[in-house]
Design a protein around this motif. Sequence first.
Motif, PDB file in Angstrom:
ATOM      1  N   SER A  38      31.816  69.344  24.483  1.00  0.00           N
ATOM      2  CA  SER A  38      32.725  69.870  23.455  1.00  0.00           C
ATOM      3  C   SER A  38      33.111  68.833  22.413  1.00  0.00           C
ATOM      4  CB  SER A  38      33.995  70.416  24.113  1.00  0.00           C
ATOM      5  OG  SER A  38      34.772  69.363  24.661  1.00  0.00           O
ATOM      6  N   THR A  39      32.916  67.540  22.716  1.00  0.00           N
ATOM      7  CA  THR A  39      33.334  66.509  21.764  1.00  0.00           C
ATOM      8  C   THR A  39      32.492  66.516  20.488  1.00  0.00           C
ATOM      9  OG1 THR A  39      31.937  64.825  22.830  1.00  0.00           O
ATOM     10  CG2 THR A  39      34.223  65.005  23.580  1.00  0.00           C
ATOM     11  N   TYR A  40      31.272  67.034  20.563  1.00  0.00           N
ATOM     12  CA  TYR A  40      30.457  67.133  19.343  1.00  0.00           C
ATOM     13  C   TYR A  40      31.147  68.054  18.337  1.00  0.00           C
ATOM     14  CZ  TYR A  40      26.660  64.851  21.888  1.00  0.00           C
ATOM     15  OH  TYR A  40      25.902  63.946  22.585  1.00  0.00           O
ATOM     16  N   LEU A  41      31.651  69.173  18.826  1.00  0.00           N
ATOM     17  CA  LEU A  41      32.378  70.096  17.960  1.00  0.00           C
ATOM     18  C   LEU A  41      33.639  69.446  17.407  1.00  0.00           C
ATOM     19  CD1 LEU A  41      33.147  72.960  16.832  1.00  0.00           C
ATOM     20  CD2 LEU A  41      34.278  73.336  19.051  1.00  0.00           C
ATOM     21  N   LEU A  42      34.405  68.790  18.267  1.00  0.00           N
ATOM     22  CA  LEU A  42      35.663  68.178  17.842  1.00  0.00           C
ATOM     23  C   LEU A  42      35.436  67.077  16.817  1.00  0.00           C
ATOM     24  CD1 LEU A  42      37.400  67.966  21.341  1.00  0.00           C
ATOM     25  CD2 LEU A  42      37.793  69.668  19.547  1.00  0.00           C
ATOM     26  N   ASN A  43      34.407  66.256  17.043  1.00  0.00           N
ATOM     27  CA  ASN A  43      34.084  65.196  16.079  1.00  0.00           C
ATOM     28  C   ASN A  43      33.609  65.777  14.755  1.00  0.00           C
ATOM     29  OD1 ASN A  43      34.560  62.511  17.129  1.00  0.00           O
ATOM     30  ND2 ASN A  43      33.019  62.967  18.690  1.00  0.00           N
TER      31      ASN A  43
ATOM     32  N   PHE B   4      25.616  64.788   8.670  1.00  0.00           N
ATOM     33  CA  PHE B   4      24.307  65.191   8.149  1.00  0.00           C
ATOM     34  C   PHE B   4      23.575  66.225   9.008  1.00  0.00           C
ATOM     35  CE2 PHE B   4      24.792  60.520   7.189  1.00  0.00           C
ATOM     36  CZ  PHE B   4      25.280  60.705   5.913  1.00  0.00           C
ATOM     37  N   ILE B   5      23.944  66.339  10.289  1.00  0.00           N
ATOM     38  CA  ILE B   5      23.218  67.252  11.167  1.00  0.00           C
ATOM     39  C   ILE B   5      24.203  68.092  11.978  1.00  0.00           C
ATOM     40  CG2 ILE B   5      21.154  65.809  11.361  1.00  0.00           C
ATOM     41  CD1 ILE B   5      22.170  64.776  13.990  1.00  0.00           C
ATOM     42  N   ASP B   6      23.710  69.222  12.523  1.00  0.00           N
ATOM     43  CA  ASP B   6      24.545  70.099  13.330  1.00  0.00           C
ATOM     44  C   ASP B   6      24.862  69.460  14.683  1.00  0.00           C
ATOM     45  OD1 ASP B   6      24.515  71.969  11.346  1.00  0.00           O
ATOM     46  OD2 ASP B   6      23.049  73.300  12.304  1.00  0.00           O
ATOM     47  N   THR B   7      25.934  69.956  15.298  1.00  0.00           N
ATOM     48  CA  THR B   7      26.369  69.401  16.573  1.00  0.00           C
ATOM     49  C   THR B   7      25.323  69.583  17.670  1.00  0.00           C
ATOM     50  OG1 THR B   7      27.493  71.495  17.063  1.00  0.00           O
ATOM     51  CG2 THR B   7      28.798  69.771  16.038  1.00  0.00           C
ATOM     52  N   GLY B   8      24.702  70.762  17.731  1.00  0.00           N
ATOM     53  CA  GLY B   8      23.699  71.019  18.755  1.00  0.00           C
ATOM     54  C   GLY B   8      22.485  70.127  18.617  1.00  0.00           C
ATOM     55  N   ILE B   9      22.082  69.873  17.366  1.00  0.00           N
ATOM     56  CA  ILE B   9      20.933  68.998  17.121  1.00  0.00           C
ATOM     57  C   ILE B   9      21.241  67.588  17.603  1.00  0.00           C
ATOM     58  CG2 ILE B   9      19.443  68.009  15.350  1.00  0.00           C
ATOM     59  CD1 ILE B   9      19.042  70.961  15.740  1.00  0.00           C
ATOM     60  N   ALA B  10      22.419  67.085  17.255  1.00  0.00           N
ATOM     61  CA  ALA B  10      22.801  65.735  17.661  1.00  0.00           C
ATOM     62  C   ALA B  10      22.796  65.603  19.175  1.00  0.00           C
ATOM     63  CB  ALA B  10      24.178  65.398  17.102  1.00  0.00           C
TER      64      ALA B  10
ATOM     65  N   ASN C 263      24.944  68.665  27.863  1.00  0.00           N
ATOM     66  CA  ASN C 263      25.773  68.568  26.657  1.00  0.00           C
ATOM     67  C   ASN C 263      25.235  69.367  25.471  1.00  0.00           C
ATOM     68  OD1 ASN C 263      26.751  65.064  27.166  1.00  0.00           O
ATOM     69  ND2 ASN C 263      27.483  66.946  28.100  1.00  0.00           N
ATOM     70  N   PRO C 264      23.911  69.347  25.207  1.00  0.00           N
ATOM     71  CA  PRO C 264      23.415  70.101  24.050  1.00  0.00           C
ATOM     72  C   PRO C 264      23.672  71.596  24.145  1.00  0.00           C
ATOM     73  CG  PRO C 264      21.760  68.550  24.796  1.00  0.00           C
ATOM     74  CD  PRO C 264      22.830  68.564  25.832  1.00  0.00           C
ATOM     75  N   VAL C 265      23.581  72.145  25.350  1.00  0.00           N
ATOM     76  CA  VAL C 265      23.812  73.578  25.519  1.00  0.00           C
ATOM     77  C   VAL C 265      25.262  73.913  25.167  1.00  0.00           C
ATOM     78  CG1 VAL C 265      23.759  75.504  27.130  1.00  0.00           C
ATOM     79  CG2 VAL C 265      22.048  73.679  27.311  1.00  0.00           C
ATOM     80  N   ILE C 266      26.189  73.119  25.674  1.00  0.00           N
ATOM     81  CA  ILE C 266      27.602  73.323  25.375  1.00  0.00           C
ATOM     82  C   ILE C 266      27.856  73.137  23.886  1.00  0.00           C
ATOM     83  CG2 ILE C 266      29.950  72.581  25.905  1.00  0.00           C
ATOM     84  CD1 ILE C 266      28.404  73.830  28.255  1.00  0.00           C
ATOM     85  N   ALA C 267      27.286  72.071  23.319  1.00  0.00           N
ATOM     86  CA  ALA C 267      27.493  71.781  21.900  1.00  0.00           C
ATOM     87  C   ALA C 267      26.931  72.885  21.007  1.00  0.00           C
ATOM     88  CB  ALA C 267      26.847  70.440  21.547  1.00  0.00           C
ATOM     89  N   MET C 268      25.757  73.387  21.366  1.00  0.00           N
ATOM     90  CA  MET C 268      25.139  74.450  20.563  1.00  0.00           C
ATOM     91  C   MET C 268      25.973  75.725  20.586  1.00  0.00           C
ATOM     92  SD  MET C 268      21.134  73.858  21.601  1.00  0.00           S
ATOM     93  CE  MET C 268      20.637  75.466  20.985  1.00  0.00           C
ATOM     94  N   LEU C 269      26.453  76.090  21.768  1.00  0.00           N
ATOM     95  CA  LEU C 269      27.243  77.317  21.892  1.00  0.00           C
ATOM     96  C   LEU C 269      28.565  77.196  21.138  1.00  0.00           C
ATOM     97  CD1 LEU C 269      26.636  78.213  25.658  1.00  0.00           C
ATOM     98  CD2 LEU C 269      25.694  79.369  23.641  1.00  0.00           C
ATOM     99  N   LEU C 270      29.231  76.058  21.266  1.00  0.00           N
ATOM    100  CA  LEU C 270      30.502  75.873  20.579  1.00  0.00           C
ATOM    101  C   LEU C 270      30.305  75.788  19.063  1.00  0.00           C
ATOM    102  CD1 LEU C 270      32.305  73.328  22.950  1.00  0.00           C
ATOM    103  CD2 LEU C 270      32.693  75.792  22.741  1.00  0.00           C
TER     104      LEU C 270
END
Length: 314
Positions: free
Chosen positions: A23-28, A94-100, A257-264
């Motif tokens: 979830s931190t990808y979304l928050l950042n 520059f990039i989406d959270t799921g990609i990162a 982490n990518p699955v969570i980040a992509m969904l969020l």
Amino acid sequence: MSSPRNPLFIVLAFFSIYFIWGSTYLLNKVAVTELPPFMLASIRFMTAGILIFILAKILGKSLKITRKQFLNTMIAGFLFLAFGNGISVWALKFIDTGIAALVISAQPLVVLVLLYLLDGKKILPMSMVGVALGISGIYLLVSQNEIVSNENFYLGITMIFACLISWSFGSLFVGRSNLPTNHFVNTAYQMFTAGIMLGIASLLFNEEWSSPDIWSGRTQLSMILLVIFGSIVAFTSFNYLLKVVSPEKVATSTYVNPVIAMLLGWYFLNEQITTQSILAASILLTGVFFINTKKKLVIFSRFTSKLPLKNRKI
């Protein structure tokens, strides 16, 4: 002194690094749209470090460490947080959270290669299958034209890859270094020193600092969640796991982490999830299974436990 292998603590720690960190990808991403990246990360880690110091004192833990331990916490703080996290926050511009998150999922491969280069450990075919699945998932995601065509996409990917190498080396460094035995104290020193380093980087890049009272409500909330859960809870769990399980197993968090980040990212930021992205995520999770399964072969584990370190396979 080794860390206790409490099964419940291990399960809760894995939950933290799998789902909270996802979830931190979304928050950042939310915070970096308003705040400069190094300033954001500096405030986050200095605040978290101070809070953990206070918590450690309340729990009656001594904050006294040796000079060697302090130097090691600084190095770990740089590899994980000052560089590893600071640059990744910048890349989210520059990039989406799921990609990162998905690019970071190549960490198990890097960890395996580093273990081979540094310790001469041979790699089991089962591990290679898991890594190959992970790399295949990355390729499926980044080969989509609608994603690659975004401006500065390759710059963001390059920055994330640099963070990946730093984080992977840090995982091995922490596993074999003399660090404070208490995980709260260890985490506090890493975060506080990293926060200072990020603050210096922010000044060198002439970032404009601002007071939290003028931030938007969602940025304030994102920072609170990053400090409490992303920093204090998850990073303490991460340091604990590095002492009680193998580094390559800890690195499997980068597959979840990518699955969570992509969904969020899809739900809150309207980031695109295609059929190909879903297929990529499925392949990554299969890779987690293959990497973890090898450790559950009881006969093999008993045999390798009697081998010299340099002859053990991973």
